[in-house]
Design a protein around this motif. Structure first.
Motif, PDB file in Angstrom:
ATOM      1  N   GLY A  68       0.808  -1.214   0.000  1.00 22.62           N
ATOM      2  CA  GLY A  68       0.000   0.000   0.000  1.00 22.62           C
ATOM      3  C   GLY A  68       0.847   1.272   0.000  1.00 22.62           C
ATOM      4  N   GLN A  69       2.066   1.180   0.549  1.00 21.37           N
ATOM      5  CA  GLN A  69       2.933   2.355   0.562  1.00 21.37           C
ATOM      6  C   GLN A  69       3.434   2.677  -0.848  1.00 21.37           C
ATOM      7  OE1 GLN A  69       4.109   4.555   3.241  1.00 21.37           O
ATOM      8  NE2 GLN A  69       2.121   3.794   3.900  1.00 21.37           N
ATOM      9  N   GLU A  75       1.699   1.973  -3.491  1.00 24.74           N
ATOM     10  CA  GLU A  75       0.523   2.492  -4.192  1.00 24.74           C
ATOM     11  C   GLU A  75       0.242   3.929  -3.803  1.00 24.74           C
ATOM     12  OE1 GLU A  75      -2.578  -0.345  -3.447  1.00 24.74           O
ATOM     13  OE2 GLU A  75      -1.784  -1.717  -4.979  1.00 24.74           O
ATOM     14  N   ALA A  76       0.421   4.242  -2.512  1.00 27.80           N
ATOM     15  CA  ALA A  76       0.201   5.616  -2.075  1.00 27.80           C
ATOM     16  C   ALA A  76       1.191   6.545  -2.778  1.00 27.80           C
ATOM     17  CB  ALA A  76       0.352   5.712  -0.559  1.00 27.80           C
ATOM     18  N   ALA A  77       2.436   6.100  -2.877  1.00 30.07           N
ATOM     19  CA  ALA A  77       3.456   6.925  -3.541  1.00 30.07           C
ATOM     20  C   ALA A  77       3.121   7.109  -5.024  1.00 30.07           C
ATOM     21  CB  ALA A  77       4.832   6.281  -3.383  1.00 30.07           C
ATOM     22  N   TYR A  78       2.753   6.012  -5.676  1.00 32.61           N
ATOM     23  CA  TYR A  78       2.364   6.112  -7.094  1.00 32.61           C
ATOM     24  C   TYR A  78       1.148   7.008  -7.256  1.00 32.61           C
ATOM     25  CZ  TYR A  78       5.423   2.184  -8.414  1.00 32.61           C
ATOM     26  OH  TYR A  78       6.491   1.373  -8.658  1.00 32.61           O
ATOM     27  N   SER A  79       0.202   6.912  -6.300  1.00 31.23           N
ATOM     28  CA  SER A  79      -1.060   7.636  -6.464  1.00 31.23           C
ATOM     29  C   SER A  79      -0.860   9.147  -6.415  1.00 31.23           C
ATOM     30  CB  SER A  79      -2.080   7.207  -5.402  1.00 31.23           C
ATOM     31  OG  SER A  79      -1.803   7.842  -4.169  1.00 31.23           O
ATOM     32  N   ILE A  80       0.227   9.623  -5.790  1.00 26.87           N
ATOM     33  CA  ILE A  80       0.467  11.071  -5.835  1.00 26.87           C
ATOM     34  C   ILE A  80       1.428  11.413  -6.973  1.00 26.87           C
ATOM     35  CG2 ILE A  80      -0.104  11.571  -3.428  1.00 26.87           C
ATOM     36  CD1 ILE A  80       2.900  11.651  -2.842  1.00 26.87           C
ATOM     37  N   GLY A  81       1.676  10.466  -7.850  1.00 32.83           N
ATOM     38  CA  GLY A  81       2.404  10.767  -9.080  1.00 32.83           C
ATOM     39  C   GLY A  81       3.875  10.404  -9.078  1.00 32.83           C
ATOM     40  N   MET A  82       4.356   9.769  -7.997  1.00 35.50           N
ATOM     41  CA  MET A  82       5.787   9.459  -7.949  1.00 35.50           C
ATOM     42  C   MET A  82       6.162   8.405  -8.983  1.00 35.50           C
ATOM     43  SD  MET A  82       7.096   9.329  -4.066  1.00 35.50           S
ATOM     44  CE  MET A  82       6.585  10.479  -2.805  1.00 35.50           C
ATOM     45  N   THR A  83       7.415   8.494  -9.427  1.00 38.26           N
ATOM     46  CA  THR A  83       7.977   7.440 -10.275  1.00 38.26           C
ATOM     47  C   THR A  83       8.491   6.328  -9.351  1.00 38.26           C
ATOM     48  OG1 THR A  83      10.170   8.420 -10.136  1.00 38.26           O
ATOM     49  CG2 THR A  83       8.770   9.147 -11.955  1.00 38.26           C
ATOM     50  N   TRP A  84       8.922   5.236  -9.956  1.00 37.61           N
ATOM     51  CA  TRP A  84       9.470   4.133  -9.159  1.00 37.61           C
ATOM     52  C   TRP A  84      10.633   4.620  -8.313  1.00 37.61           C
ATOM     53  CZ3 TRP A  84      13.970   1.456  -8.276  1.00 37.61           C
ATOM     54  CH2 TRP A  84      13.839   0.206  -7.678  1.00 37.61           C
ATOM     55  N   GLN A 109      11.393   7.663  -7.304  1.00 37.31           N
ATOM     56  CA  GLN A 109      10.972   8.563  -6.225  1.00 37.31           C
ATOM     57  C   GLN A 109      10.321   7.778  -5.095  1.00 37.31           C
ATOM     58  OE1 GLN A 109       8.554  11.043  -8.717  1.00 37.31           O
ATOM     59  NE2 GLN A 109      10.091  12.665  -8.840  1.00 37.31           N
ATOM     60  N   LEU A 117      -3.416   1.817 -11.197  1.00 39.46           N
ATOM     61  CA  LEU A 117      -2.706   0.970 -10.237  1.00 39.46           C
ATOM     62  C   LEU A 117      -2.880  -0.469 -10.669  1.00 39.46           C
ATOM     63  CD1 LEU A 117      -3.392   2.508  -6.692  1.00 39.46           C
ATOM     64  CD2 LEU A 117      -1.306   2.579  -8.049  1.00 39.46           C
ATOM     65  N   GLN A 170       2.030   7.345 -16.126  1.00 37.69           N
ATOM     66  CA  GLN A 170       2.200   8.390 -15.128  1.00 37.69           C
ATOM     67  C   GLN A 170       1.437   9.661 -15.487  1.00 37.69           C
ATOM     68  OE1 GLN A 170       6.296   8.227 -14.498  1.00 37.69           O
ATOM     69  NE2 GLN A 170       5.900   7.217 -12.563  1.00 37.69           N
ATOM     70  N   ARG A 197      -1.408  11.145 -13.092  1.00 43.76           N
ATOM     71  CA  ARG A 197      -1.285  12.464 -12.452  1.00 43.76           C
ATOM     72  C   ARG A 197      -2.535  13.318 -12.618  1.00 43.76           C
ATOM     73  NH1 ARG A 197       5.207  13.497 -13.521  1.00 43.76           N
ATOM     74  NH2 ARG A 197       5.823  11.795 -12.135  1.00 43.76           N
ATOM     75  N   PHE A 231      -7.236   5.761   0.151  1.00 45.56           N
ATOM     76  CA  PHE A 231      -7.276   4.310   0.340  1.00 45.56           C
ATOM     77  C   PHE A 231      -8.083   3.927   1.575  1.00 45.56           C
ATOM     78  CE2 PHE A 231      -3.478   5.422  -1.975  1.00 45.56           C
ATOM     79  CZ  PHE A 231      -3.388   4.460  -2.958  1.00 45.56           C
ATOM     80  N   GLN A 256      -2.975   4.681   4.340  1.00 43.04           N
ATOM     81  CA  GLN A 256      -1.644   4.640   3.729  1.00 43.04           C
ATOM     82  C   GLN A 256      -0.928   5.979   3.759  1.00 43.04           C
ATOM     83  OE1 GLN A 256      -0.200   1.960   3.199  1.00 43.04           O
ATOM     84  NE2 GLN A 256      -1.809   0.448   2.928  1.00 43.04           N
ATOM     85  N   PHE A 307       2.216   8.216   4.781  1.00 43.18           N
ATOM     86  CA  PHE A 307       3.625   7.850   4.947  1.00 43.18           C
ATOM     87  C   PHE A 307       3.957   8.007   6.427  1.00 43.18           C
ATOM     88  CE2 PHE A 307       3.545   9.892   0.579  1.00 43.18           C
ATOM     89  CZ  PHE A 307       3.389   8.683  -0.080  1.00 43.18           C
ATOM     90  N   VAL A 321       7.100  15.542  -6.733  1.00 38.98           N
ATOM     91  CA  VAL A 321       6.622  15.274  -8.094  1.00 38.98           C
ATOM     92  C   VAL A 321       6.542  16.563  -8.912  1.00 38.98           C
ATOM     93  CG1 VAL A 321       4.738  14.335  -9.470  1.00 38.98           C
ATOM     94  CG2 VAL A 321       5.361  13.254  -7.300  1.00 38.98           C
TER      95      VAL A 321
END
Lengths: 226, 256
Positions: A118-119, A121-130, A132, B50, B79, B83, B89, B93, B95, B111
């Protein structure tokens, strides 16, 4: 003052000097380089293409499955036959680095895998790349879990540097051996050397406690829950 | 504004979505409802990729991506589409190693490469909006579930996505804490935030949603305006499901 104490005090500067210019640099450098090798190996095994996974597994298999002393002998005494001539310190540094790399790669692989999906996914969901997500979200959380097992590796390494004496590195244990050769007092000198290793490990244990406290400041659980 | 066409998603041999086509208008709130395993979460996760559909087209605004056998979709395109979205979630989740406000700033500084002060200002406004400004410097582990979810909503909104996706946003919360989250989402809906939410929570769906899509076994059983689907469901299946939800909610609300 009893003779044994006098002898210990007289030898102390020599032993400390050897610790300062050989044991400490050898430990610190091979730990830092070893961690880099371990991280690269762990990433290769977790995310790399198949051939790279195979290379990483092969490396861990070899360096975890053979004695450290034999590895050091191979690098220092064996490689010259193949035309690779290394000075003793460099040979020891390479040996310890590869050994630490193999052991730490398994720790690093486990702690990265332990960060909940989930972490990511959370990172991806705000637009991060792998990259990042890895750098900003996964590694910092993995690092916290890694402190106790990597401290084990570090403390083992301090003590294992005494094996470098066998390939002519004049580190602390070899310094003790030399004094024994002239004083014929192995019991006293080796107890002194043991105490100095114990002192170094104790400092590292204390640092581990402080580092853990620092990394724990954000709460006692790895995953925040409802 | 969001258009999903002929979406198919399989996990191994298990077909989770079969030829699903739906569209959501700008400024609308759509609730995906239906039994567990019906595909609502998967459909939601196909919007921000996802999960990558095995076939079909995903379009958000002007960005469009077509999936199908033998087609390779570039990570950069994924991406770019992602975006356009923000996501909330079920289990928040956040951080855990960043404070509430740092969680909200993360997408802006990392980002979008905003300078720190500007990101902090925007994050503070958003925390204000979800009623969490007083806890800006708290660690997530010290917040209640409802508080964590409100911070998570602020985090998802920070980069100004065109659509907010909510995956069971109240399911991990007791009724009181869920209410905090429902109130925040309701306010966002009134401000015109486009939202799609997968939910079991009838209170959330009936209060916030204008459109309802009922999914079962990977297909759309019924869709329409919320008042109609909840008030006068056409299909027997939908009727039964809504009656069950209503019953559950009432027995939960009754003091034990």
């Amino acid at each position: 003052m009893p003779d044994w104490l006098q002898l210990m005090l007289n030898s102390l500067p020599t032993l400390l000097w050897a610790a300062l210019i050989f044991t400490a640099p050898l430990t610190l450098l091979s730990f830092v380089f070893g961690l880099a090798v371990g991280l690269a190996t762990a990433l290769a095994r977790l995310f790399g293409p198949k051939p790279l996974v195979a290379v990483a597994r092969f490396y861990v298999w070899i360096f975890r499955g053979t004695p450290l002393l034999v590895q050091l002998f191979l690098i220092f005494y064996g490689l010259p036959s193949a035309g690779i001539l290394l000075d003793a310190f460099t040979a020891a540094l390479i040996g310890f680095t590869l050994n630490v790399g193999a052991y730490s790669s398994e720790i690093i692989r486990a702690v990265i895998a332990s960060v909940p999906r989930g972490q990511w996914e959370a990172a991806y969901s705000i637009g991060m790349t792998w990259n990042q997500a890895m750098r900003r979200t996964i590694l910092p959380q993995a690092a916290r879990t890694a402190v106790p097992p990597l401290s084990n590796t570090f403390i083992s390494l301090v003590k294992d540097t005494s094996l470098a004496a066998a390939i002519t590195v004049p580190e602390m244990f070899q310094a003790a051996q030399r004094i024994v050769a002239t004083t014929y007092e192995p019991l006293i000198l080796y107890i002194e050397a043991a105490l100095l290793y114990l002192a170094m490990s104790s400092v590292l244990s204390a640092l581990q406690v402080r580092l853990e406290a620092r990394l724990n400041r954000y709460g006692g659980f790895l995953e925040t829950r409802a | 504004m969001i258009e999903l066409k002929a979406i198919e998603k399989r996990f191994g041999d298990n077909v989770v979505l079969k030829d699903v086509s739906v569209a959501m208008a700008e400024r609308s709130v759509t609730a995906l409802v239906g039994p567990s395993g019906g595909g609502k979460s998967t459909l939601l996760r196909c919007i921000n990729l996802l999960e990558l559909p095995n076939a079909g087209t995903v379009k958000i605004g002007e960005e469009e991506l077509v999936f199908g056998a033998g087609r390779r979709v570039a990570t950069r395109d994924i991406q770019r589409l992602r975006r356009q979205t923000g996501m909330v979630f079920q289990n928040f989740q956040l951080f855990p190693h960043r404070t509430a406000i740092e969680n909200v700033m993360e997408g802006l500084t990392v980002v979008l490469k905003w300078p720190e002060p500007k990101a902090r200002e925007r994050a503070r406004e958003l925390l204000e909006k979800v009623g969490m400004a007083a806890k800006a410097d708290a660690w997530p582990a010290t917040l209640s579930g409802g508080q964590q979810q409100r911070v998570a909503i602020a985090r998802a909104l920070a980069p100004s996505p065109r659509v907010l996706l909510c995956d069971e946003p109240t399911s991990a919360l007791d009724p009181e804490l869920a209410q905090e989250v429902v109130d925040v989402l309701d306010r966002l809906a009134e401000e015109g935030t486009t939202m799609v939410m997968a939910t079991h929570d009838l209170r959330l769906a009936s209060k916030v949603a204008d459109e309802v899509i009922f999914l079962e076994a990977g297909t759309v059983v019924e869709k329409g305006p919320a008042a109609e689907v909840f008030g006068n469901p056409q299909r027997e299946r939908t009727k039964r499901f809504i009656a069950t939800l209503r019953h559950e909610q009432e027995s939960a609300a009754r003091p034990a």
